[in-house]
Design a protein around this motif. Structure first.
Motif, PDB file in Angstrom:
ATOM      1  N   VAL A  58      -4.537  55.389  81.771  1.00  0.00           N
ATOM      2  CA  VAL A  58      -4.308  56.174  82.896  1.00  0.00           C
ATOM      3  C   VAL A  58      -5.189  55.830  84.114  1.00  0.00           C
ATOM      4  CG1 VAL A  58      -4.989  58.795  83.341  1.00  0.00           C
ATOM      5  CG2 VAL A  58      -4.025  58.210  80.962  1.00  0.00           C
ATOM      6  N   TYR A 101      -5.630  54.214  75.807  1.00  0.00           N
ATOM      7  CA  TYR A 101      -5.123  55.612  76.533  1.00  0.00           C
ATOM      8  C   TYR A 101      -5.764  56.035  77.746  1.00  0.00           C
ATOM      9  CZ  TYR A 101      -2.574  56.016  72.045  1.00  0.00           C
ATOM     10  OH  TYR A 101      -1.458  55.920  71.014  1.00  0.00           O
ATOM     11  N   GLU A 152       1.090  55.408  78.829  1.00  0.00           N
ATOM     12  CA  GLU A 152       1.279  55.271  77.232  1.00  0.00           C
ATOM     13  C   GLU A 152       2.461  54.200  76.979  1.00  0.00           C
ATOM     14  OE1 GLU A 152       1.292  58.470  74.908  1.00  0.00           O
ATOM     15  OE2 GLU A 152       2.226  57.828  73.142  1.00  0.00           O
ATOM     16  N   GLU A 211      -4.279  61.397  77.386  1.00  0.00           N
ATOM     17  CA  GLU A 211      -3.992  60.856  78.731  1.00  0.00           C
ATOM     18  C   GLU A 211      -4.245  62.107  79.715  1.00  0.00           C
ATOM     19  OE1 GLU A 211      -0.612  58.708  76.266  1.00  0.00           O
ATOM     20  OE2 GLU A 211       0.078  59.974  77.330  1.00  0.00           O
ATOM     21  N   CYS A 243       1.017  59.751  83.302  1.00  0.00           N
ATOM     22  CA  CYS A 243       0.474  59.432  81.787  1.00  0.00           C
ATOM     23  C   CYS A 243       1.669  59.106  81.012  1.00  0.00           C
ATOM     24  CB  CYS A 243       0.142  60.987  81.151  1.00  0.00           C
ATOM     25  SG  CYS A 243      -1.351  61.555  82.095  1.00  0.00           S
TER      26      CYS A 243
END
Ligand code: ADP
Ligand code: MG
Length: 359
Positions: free
Chosen positions: A79, A75, A142, A114, A138
């Motif tokens: 980012v 995660y 994901e 995130e 973000c």
């Protein structure tokens, strides 16, 4: 800045169930609980990640390229990767995370992780992005790096939350608005303690049924259809019921916004309870445990309404409650549920709180 601390909240879906993939609208709230990131600059492309409650420190080097690991670090790494692609080129960094979100509660810890990462990195290595672009970045982390196909709601709520306001997200135009919620109202989130394993592809089946209904009505998405239009279009009963949940939810979201702007929050409560009824009758994404929680909650004085929150098939309900009575409501519902259900409820008293990036 060589060191910074950021916080990104979790969120709860208030109204607008399964509307996202139908181009629809949704109301959510950012919560006062979430994830804190303590970040420091490190030399060159060194990366160190750690999280309270998870043993060890993950040490990596961004210059050799980062691949998906299948672990939680994907995660924050995702980012950093998306920021680099956007032109930010974050240098080396260490981040230590801590969370006040209960595990597996469906309050969107992933988006909080995130967003907390993005905000911290954008401060360490100054980089400016519009708030919605942070949410989109973000989400992309994901979707593309972690490999989870989520919508924009979680990240947008975590970014745009506002104390004593709901976040209105239009999933088609990707725009948000803050809708005032009277400060005497709280959000009681109660986990049923039961999550049904979805082996039969219930989610995909419902998506397909929604798309099928839109095709039969010759509209691009169910967002473009009203319940009245739906009712006058011939189609198989099951498909029509699935679609009615979506058209109804979109309509309820707009009605709720109107009610809040008029200062009649009890109408929002009633719309939430109506949403749950539609989940039972039309979308069939509720469970006996969620139904029990909703019926216990809505029979308490000071509860304006309640519904299942999120995908359904188990998980949590959210009830709109008067803060003054919320402790009593929580106690009554949990006691009665634990006595009657073969599961244990866990409750959280929350309020609509600020997002990670103030306006
Ligand atoms: P939700 O977002 O609804 O909480 P997800 O399955 O989308 O559930 O995301 C949960 C995942 O996010 C966890 O499995 C873990 O990888 C990561 N995560 C959440 N909170 C933390 C934390 N405090 N520290 C490290 N990883 C976390
Ligand atoms: Mg998530």
């Amino acid at each position: 800045m060589t060191e910074t601390t950021s916080f990104a909240p979790g969120r709860v879906e208030i109204l607008g169930n399964h509307t996202d993939y139908n181009g629809g609208v949704v109301l959510s709230a950012a919560l006062q609980i979430g994830i804190t990131a303590i970040a420091r600059r490190l030399p060159a492309s060194q990366v160190q990640l750690s999280s309270e409650g998870i043993e060890g420190v993950e040490t990596l080097n961004r210059s050799t390229g980062l691949a998906r690991s299948g672990k939680w670090i994907d995660y924050p790494l995702g980012v950093a990767e998306m920021l680099a692609r956007a032109g930010a080129e974050p240098g080396g960094f260490s981040i230590h995370f801590s969370s006040t979100l209960p595990h597996g509660a469906g309050l969107s810890s992933s988006a909080a992780l995130e967003v907390a990462t993005a905000v911290a990195l954008m401060r360490l290595y100054p980089f400016d992005l519009a708030r919605m672009d942070v949410a989109r970045l973000c989400r992309r982390a994901e979707n593309e790096f972690v490999g989870v196909n989520c919508g924009l709601l979680d990240q947008a709520s975590s970014v745009f939350g506002k104390k004593d306001h709901l976040v209105f997200l239009d999933c088609r135009s990707e725009t948000v608005d803050a809708i005032p919620l009277p400060p005497h109202l709280g959000l009681l989130i109660i986990n049923s303690g039961v999550k049904h394993a979805l082996t039969g592809g219930e989610y995909n089946e419902r998506r397909e049924q929604c798309f099928e209904a839109a095709r039969l009505m010759q509209v691009p998405a169910l967002r473009d259809a009203s319940t009245a239009q739906l009712d006058s279009t011939p189609m198989p009963d099951l498909v029509k019921r699935r679609a009615r949940h979506i058209t109804g939810e979109n309509e309820r979201v707009f009605e709720a916004i109107e009610a809040l702007r008029q200062g009649t929050p009890e109408a929002l409560g009633a719309l939430m309870t109506a949403s749950h009824r539609s989940s039972i009758e039309n979308f069939e994404n509720s469970t006996p445990e969620l139904d029990l929680l909703v019926s216990l909650a809505t029979s308490q004085p000071g509860c304006l309404g309640a519904r299942l929150s999120g995908g359904g098939f188990g998980g949590s309900i959210v009830a709109l409650v008067e803060k003054e009575k919320s402790q009593q409501i929580q106690q009554n519902v949990v006691e009665e549920y634990n006595a009657r259900a073969e599961a244990t409820a866990t409750a959280l008293l929350c309020e609509a709180a600020d997002g990670a990036i103030p306006a």
